[in-house]
Design a protein around this motif. Structure first.
Motif: not given
Length: 258
Positions: A151-152, A155, A160-161, A164, A167-168
């Motif tokens: 996820g990094w 970003y 970004k979506n 997120k 990463s989540s």
């Protein structure tokens, strides 16, 4: 390093060298023509190469513009030489010609151009042969970031979506893996310590359930990591739009170097 790995590594190095060699040779051909006093041919070759969008290496472009400018200067066409020298400065504002193999007249001429360029660079009043816009490829940086933390990299690419979600998902999968592992160990110990048949069966079922849950969580977490890295490598991303108001007889060239 094993024999197979040495072979693979050697092939990769060889492929990279062979891939880079043609562009380097083409850029150096302009230099060779100039050094053999074939100024017109050097100019013609440089013009053909500068229309080739596959030449993206800044040093190769500087070499082409440098010897095209040298050729124009020696043919008594300083205005054309100046445009190539301004292009070099637009790529590398601190660039200097080697005084060992460069005519003192050219060095003096270039220094005057450079001094004026440093003064007028912000106002952009001088016309170069071509202005290059080098667009940075974000994928290599995104790849190692996603490899460290899924996820990094997304970003980093401005997604970004997607970042997120990945990463989540990775955090949730990792948390479930750890929780399942701890509960698996707990029920495994209870199963070993149980004395009655009912307790043995009860704890074994719980142990087996969390054992399976841990493996499913591990597979899910590994899948999220893999998707994040592959997405960072291959998925396209939007870049900032560039708008320029251009006046004069110059041209704009967009070069994307991976």
């Amino acid at each position: 390093m094993s024999g197979k790995r040495r072979i693979v590594f050697g092939l990769l190095v060889l492929f990279s060298a062979l891939h880079a060699q043609p562009q380097q040779n083409r850029a150096s051909q302009v230099k060779q023509l100039y050094e053999s006093l074939q100024f017109e041919q050097a100019i013609q070759l440089s013009q053909r190469l500068l229309r080739d969008d596959t030449i993206t290496n800044p040093q190769d472009l500087i070499t082409i513009h440098q010897y095209a400018g040298f050729s124009f200067f020696n043919l008594g066409r300083p205005d054309s030489a100046k445009k190539h020298f301004l292009t070099i400065l637009s790529i590398d504002p601190e660039y200097e010609f080697n005084p060992v193999n460069t005519s003192p007249k050219i060095i003096t001429f270039f220094k005057k151009i450079k001094e004026k360029y440093q003064i007028n660079r912000d106002t952009d009043r001088q016309v170069a042969y071509v202005r290059y816009v080098f667009v940075r490829d974000l994928r290599p940086g995104a790849t190692w970031r996603s490899a460290l933390l899924p996820g990094w990299g997304q970003y980093f690419k401005g997604q970004k979506n997607k970042g997120k979600i990945l990463s989540s998902s990775f955090a949730g999968g990792a948390l479930l893996t750890i929780t399942s592992y701890l509960l698996e160990r707990n029920y495994h110990q209870k199963y070993r310590d149980a004395t009655s048949q009912s307790e043995i069966q009860k704890n074994y079922d719980a142990y087996n359930r969390w054992y399976k849950a841990r493996h499913y969580a591990m597979y899910f977490t590994a899948a999220v990591w893999t998707i994040s890295v592959l997405d960072a490598i291959w998925a396209p991303y939007s870049s900032t739009a560039l708008t320029l108001n251009w006046q004069g007889d110059g041209m704009l060239s967009l070069r994307i170097s991976f």
